[in-house]
Write a protein that holds these residues in place. Sequence first.
Motif, PDB file in Angstrom:
ATOM      1  N   ILE A 206      -0.487  61.209   6.646  1.00  9.32           N
ATOM      2  CA  ILE A 206      -0.667  62.104   7.696  1.00  9.32           C
ATOM      3  C   ILE A 206       1.320  61.580   7.618  1.00  9.32           C
ATOM      4  CG2 ILE A 206      -0.157  61.713  10.044  1.00  9.32           C
ATOM      5  CD1 ILE A 206      -2.584  60.441  10.250  1.00  9.32           C
ATOM      6  N   LYS A 207       2.099  61.046   7.368  1.00 10.80           N
ATOM      7  CA  LYS A 207       3.639  61.055   7.309  1.00 10.80           C
ATOM      8  C   LYS A 207       3.625  62.266   6.253  1.00 10.80           C
ATOM      9  CE  LYS A 207       4.421  56.204   9.019  1.00 10.80           C
ATOM     10  NZ  LYS A 207       4.518  55.035   8.568  1.00 10.80           N
ATOM     11  N   ALA A 208       3.196  61.915   4.697  1.00  7.98           N
ATOM     12  CA  ALA A 208       3.606  62.894   4.369  1.00  7.98           C
ATOM     13  C   ALA A 208       2.992  64.468   4.824  1.00  7.98           C
ATOM     14  CB  ALA A 208       2.384  63.108   2.826  1.00  7.98           C
TER      15      ALA A 208
ATOM     16  N   ARG B  95       6.121  67.462   5.566  1.00  9.86           N
ATOM     17  CA  ARG B  95       6.256  68.368   4.738  1.00  9.86           C
ATOM     18  C   ARG B  95       6.059  69.779   5.876  1.00  9.86           C
ATOM     19  NH1 ARG B  95       1.405  68.061   1.929  1.00  9.86           N
ATOM     20  NH2 ARG B  95       0.171  69.089   3.780  1.00  9.86           N
ATOM     21  N   GLY B  96       5.464  69.998   7.495  1.00  6.73           N
ATOM     22  CA  GLY B  96       5.954  70.479   8.236  1.00  6.73           C
ATOM     23  C   GLY B  96       4.713  71.114   8.673  1.00  6.73           C
ATOM     24  N   CYS B  97       3.665  70.904   7.539  1.00 10.25           N
ATOM     25  CA  CYS B  97       2.740  72.158   7.865  1.00 10.25           C
ATOM     26  C   CYS B  97       1.653  71.083   7.487  1.00 10.25           C
ATOM     27  CB  CYS B  97       2.951  73.498   7.038  1.00 10.25           C
ATOM     28  SG  CYS B  97       2.658  73.657   5.199  1.00 10.25           S
ATOM     29  N   ILE B  98       0.426  71.721   7.580  1.00 10.31           N
ATOM     30  CA  ILE B  98      -1.178  72.017   7.000  1.00 10.31           C
ATOM     31  C   ILE B  98      -1.273  72.626   6.374  1.00 10.31           C
ATOM     32  CG2 ILE B  98      -3.495  71.491   7.361  1.00 10.31           C
ATOM     33  CD1 ILE B  98      -1.908  70.474  10.450  1.00 10.31           C
ATOM     34  N   LYS B  99      -1.811  72.157   4.587  1.00 12.83           N
ATOM     35  CA  LYS B  99      -2.315  73.271   3.826  1.00 12.83           C
ATOM     36  C   LYS B  99      -3.797  72.632   3.584  1.00 12.83           C
ATOM     37  CE  LYS B  99       1.960  72.259   0.568  1.00 12.83           C
ATOM     38  NZ  LYS B  99       1.764  72.070  -0.604  1.00 12.83           N
TER      39      LYS B  99
ATOM     40  N   LEU C  32      -7.792  65.489   9.826  1.00 14.42           N
ATOM     41  CA  LEU C  32      -6.990  63.760   9.673  1.00 14.42           C
ATOM     42  C   LEU C  32      -6.509  63.404  10.571  1.00 14.42           C
ATOM     43  CD1 LEU C  32      -6.412  60.963   8.497  1.00 14.42           C
ATOM     44  CD2 LEU C  32      -4.449  62.119   7.207  1.00 14.42           C
ATOM     45  N   LEU C  33      -5.558  64.873  10.705  1.00 19.44           N
ATOM     46  CA  LEU C  33      -4.665  65.424  11.934  1.00 19.44           C
ATOM     47  C   LEU C  33      -5.017  64.904  13.367  1.00 19.44           C
ATOM     48  CD1 LEU C  33      -1.461  67.426  10.561  1.00 19.44           C
ATOM     49  CD2 LEU C  33      -1.714  64.264  11.171  1.00 19.44           C
TER      50      LEU C  33
END
Length: 134
Positions: free
Chosen positions: A97-99, A103-107, A114-115
Amino acid sequence: MKDPAHTSELEFIKDWTLTIFDVIDKFYPEDKQDDFREIVINAFNNHNLRGMRYIFNDSCEMAYAMRKQHIDFLNTILMTRFGFNLNDKNKKDLVKIKAILSRGCIKTASEYRLLSNRVEQIYADEDKVDELEA
């Protein structure tokens, strides 16, 4: 020829999830997990690793829906049988989650899930307001 790593992961997930279901059944007998057990056994017998990985995540989410003392009981069993417990899995998820936040976006869909699951866990916790806003 079957991949031994594939087989051992399947066996681990089967044992892990069935352990969780045993504890859920112990404390919540009105919500027997027989249907989920059948899904686990079928996925295991069909060597469906992708399905088993989904089952692993779902069973951990189900475990977190229990009362704290029941989760503590389950964590003791998991630590004894597997050498780690739900809290350790949660720590790995927090690193992911921290990563994602850095990064600022969900890929991927799994990152979104997960979020989303984390938001559900912390939305009522006043100490986690900053994390929730992030």
